[in-house]
Design a protein around this motif. Structure first.
Motif, PDB file in Angstrom:
ATOM      1  N   VAL A 137       0.852  -1.181   0.000  1.00 38.79           N
ATOM      2  CA  VAL A 137       0.000   0.000   0.000  1.00 38.79           C
ATOM      3  C   VAL A 137       0.889   1.231   0.000  1.00 38.79           C
ATOM      4  N   ILE A 138       0.626   2.164  -0.913  1.00 34.93           N
ATOM      5  CA  ILE A 138       1.345   3.430  -0.955  1.00 34.93           C
ATOM      6  C   ILE A 138       0.391   4.500  -0.442  1.00 34.93           C
ATOM      7  N   VAL A 139       0.842   5.239   0.584  1.00 36.19           N
ATOM      8  CA  VAL A 139      -0.022   6.232   1.210  1.00 36.19           C
ATOM      9  C   VAL A 139       0.660   7.589   1.286  1.00 36.19           C
ATOM     10  N   ASN A 140      -0.159   8.626   1.359  1.00 40.94           N
ATOM     11  CA  ASN A 140       0.323   9.968   1.689  1.00 40.94           C
ATOM     12  C   ASN A 140       0.023  10.199   3.149  1.00 40.94           C
ATOM     13  N   LYS A 142       1.300  13.056   6.283  1.00 35.73           N
ATOM     14  CA  LYS A 142       2.113  14.212   6.687  1.00 35.73           C
ATOM     15  C   LYS A 142       2.990  14.703   5.545  1.00 35.73           C
ATOM     16  N   GLU A 143       2.386  14.897   4.385  1.00 37.72           N
ATOM     17  CA  GLU A 143       3.052  15.424   3.192  1.00 37.72           C
ATOM     18  C   GLU A 143       4.209  14.559   2.704  1.00 37.72           C
ATOM     19  N   SER A 144       4.179  13.274   3.025  1.00 34.80           N
ATOM     20  CA  SER A 144       5.180  12.320   2.546  1.00 34.80           C
ATOM     21  C   SER A 144       4.463  11.130   1.933  1.00 34.80           C
ATOM     22  N   ARG A 145       5.130  10.476   1.008  1.00 31.32           N
ATOM     23  CA  ARG A 145       4.589   9.262   0.399  1.00 31.32           C
ATOM     24  C   ARG A 145       5.366   8.074   0.953  1.00 31.32           C
ATOM     25  N   VAL A 146       4.633   7.099   1.517  1.00 32.10           N
ATOM     26  CA  VAL A 146       5.253   5.959   2.186  1.00 32.10           C
ATOM     27  C   VAL A 146       4.643   4.675   1.645  1.00 32.10           C
ATOM     28  N   ALA A 147       5.482   3.678   1.386  1.00 27.61           N
ATOM     29  CA  ALA A 147       5.003   2.357   0.964  1.00 27.61           C
ATOM     30  C   ALA A 147       5.170   1.405   2.148  1.00 27.61           C
ATOM     31  N   ILE A 148       4.086   0.685   2.464  1.00 25.69           N
ATOM     32  CA  ILE A 148       4.148  -0.301   3.544  1.00 25.69           C
ATOM     33  C   ILE A 148       3.526  -1.600   3.056  1.00 25.69           C
ATOM     34  N   GLY A 149       3.931  -2.688   3.671  1.00 29.88           N
ATOM     35  CA  GLY A 149       3.417  -4.008   3.313  1.00 29.88           C
ATOM     36  C   GLY A 149       2.008  -4.216   3.863  1.00 29.88           C
ATOM     37  N   LYS A 150       1.358  -5.247   3.330  1.00 31.07           N
ATOM     38  CA  LYS A 150      -0.015  -5.547   3.714  1.00 31.07           C
ATOM     39  C   LYS A 150      -0.127  -5.882   5.199  1.00 31.07           C
TER      40      LYS A 150
END
Length: 69
Positions: free
Chosen positions: A48-51, A53-61
């Motif tokens: 999952v790629i999320v925004n 706090k004005e950052s883009r972060v990819a985390i696992g399921k």
């Protein structure tokens, strides 16, 4: 509901973070704290790629399932 089940492009507020203390601390360092607003940008291959706090972060399921919105 967990982060993996929300719709893309809609902002949600984080209600709580589950899991072991070390996982909660790791997510907290990335900005995933209760009250923070998170928006799913895309879901691909279980990640999952999320925004947040004005950052883009990819985390696992597995980690995304511990974040409740």
């Amino acid at each position: 509901m967990p982060l993996t089940m929300i719709d893309e492009g809609i902002p949600y507020t984080i209600q709580r973070i589950g899991g072991k203390e070390e996982i909660r601390r790791f997510l907290e360092n990335l900005g995933f704290v209760p009250g923070a607003v998170v928006t799913v940008v895309s879901k691909a291959g279980g990640n999952v790629i999320v925004n947040i706090k004005e950052s883009r972060v990819a985390i696992g399921k597995d980690m995304a399932n511990k974040i409740m919105v």
